[in-house]
Design a protein around this motif. Structure first.
Motif: not given
Length: 294
Positions: A2-5, A52, A144, A148, A293-294
């Motif tokens: 995940t990575i923050s918005d 994202a 991030y 992945c 989607a993250k």
């Protein structure tokens, strides 16, 4: 993964300010009402990363756009495979194009290189880690991308963990003194790690009770000796001069972790292109964009 918005929004805002500035002069040639369909194609086999950021570019530049992804972050694509199909206003797509591709080409490159190293040590106990050798301003994005690709993150920065290196040891007077000071000041640090350059320093670290040791630029023979000396009393990480040609032998020595600055700082951008066509049906025009989607 995940990575923050907020982090993505910040990255994209900065990138758009850099590229678009006060406005896209060339895109103004296109009629404001014209819509377009664009397909992003990856020209080579790669691990995709950056969805994202692409979606946030569209949100900021073409908020009515619709994007349909064929490959998600962390998945491998084949050469010339369509990655995402986008419907939006032609002007907005032209403005968004380069920023979208810049994020994709950079982050996919990091993920792809990481996956190459991770696959090379499959079957061993070793975890592949990144370092702080990142592009200023894009550290969270690049870390991030490492995830992945199947790698793991070391510390995010100077603020979350302690790594006692050569200059810290020199300033503190000795390895033992530096480590004892670190124990007193640990506070919120998630770990304390000590870098050693010799087997003598490793022995001193073990006597001091260090639980995480970084073997810096040691030869293969020295690393094997270090594993025997440590005998499971601390976790061992290898760093410095690690290449794809040496990674397998290093992993087979029995160390726990291998950190590689080149996962980020020595990558070649993945080749993406965006191809435009006018939608053939009015129904293909811009519609509300789904959340990414993250």
């Amino acid at each position: 993964m995940t990575i923050s918005d907020l982090q993505v929004q910040t990255d994209v805002r900065r990138a758009l300010e850099e590229d678009v500035g006060a406005g896209d002069l060339t895109a103004a040639l296109i009629p404001a009402q014209q819509t377009a369909r664009a397909i992003v194609i990856c020209r080579e086999s790669a691990i995709i990363c950056g969805q994202a950021w692409v979606m946030e570019v569209l949100r900021q530049v073409a908020p009515s756009a619709r994007a349909v992804w064929n490959v998600s972050d962390g998945q491998r694509c084949e050469p010339n495979q369509p990655i995402v199909e986008i419907y939006a206003g032609a002007r907005e797509l032209l403005t968004a194009e380069r920023t979208c591709l810049n994020f994709l080409q950079t982050l996919s490159a990091v993920a792809t290189k990481t996956a190459k190293f991770v696959n090379a040590v499959a079957g061993t106990r070793v975890a592949i880690l990144d370092t702080r050798k990142t592009i200023p301003g894009l550290r969270m994005a690049e870390k991030y991308a490492v995830r992945c690709g199947g790698g793991k993150n070391h510390r995010m920065g100077l603020f979350d963990a302690m790594l006692i290196k050569e200059n810290h040891l020199a300033a503190a007077g000795s390895l033992t003194a530096a480590y004892q000071a670190a124990l007193r000041l640990k506070n919120t640090a998630k770990f304390i790690q000590v870098e050693v350059e010799t087997l003598e320093q490793l022995n001193e670290a073990l006597r001091a009770g260090v639980s995480m040791v970084l073997l810096d630029n040691m030869s293969l023979d020295q690393i094997r000796q270090a594993v025997k000396i440590a005998d499971g009393r601390c976790s061992l990480e290898v760093s410095g001069g690690v290449t794809f040609e040496t990674i397998k032998e290093l992993a087979e020595t029995g160390v726990d972790r291998i950190s590689i600055g080149g996962l980020v700082k020595d990558v070649q951008a993945v080749d993406f292109s965006m191809r435009f066509s006018k939608p053939s049906h009015e129904s293909e025009g811009p519609v509300s964009m789904p959340p990414f989607a993250k």
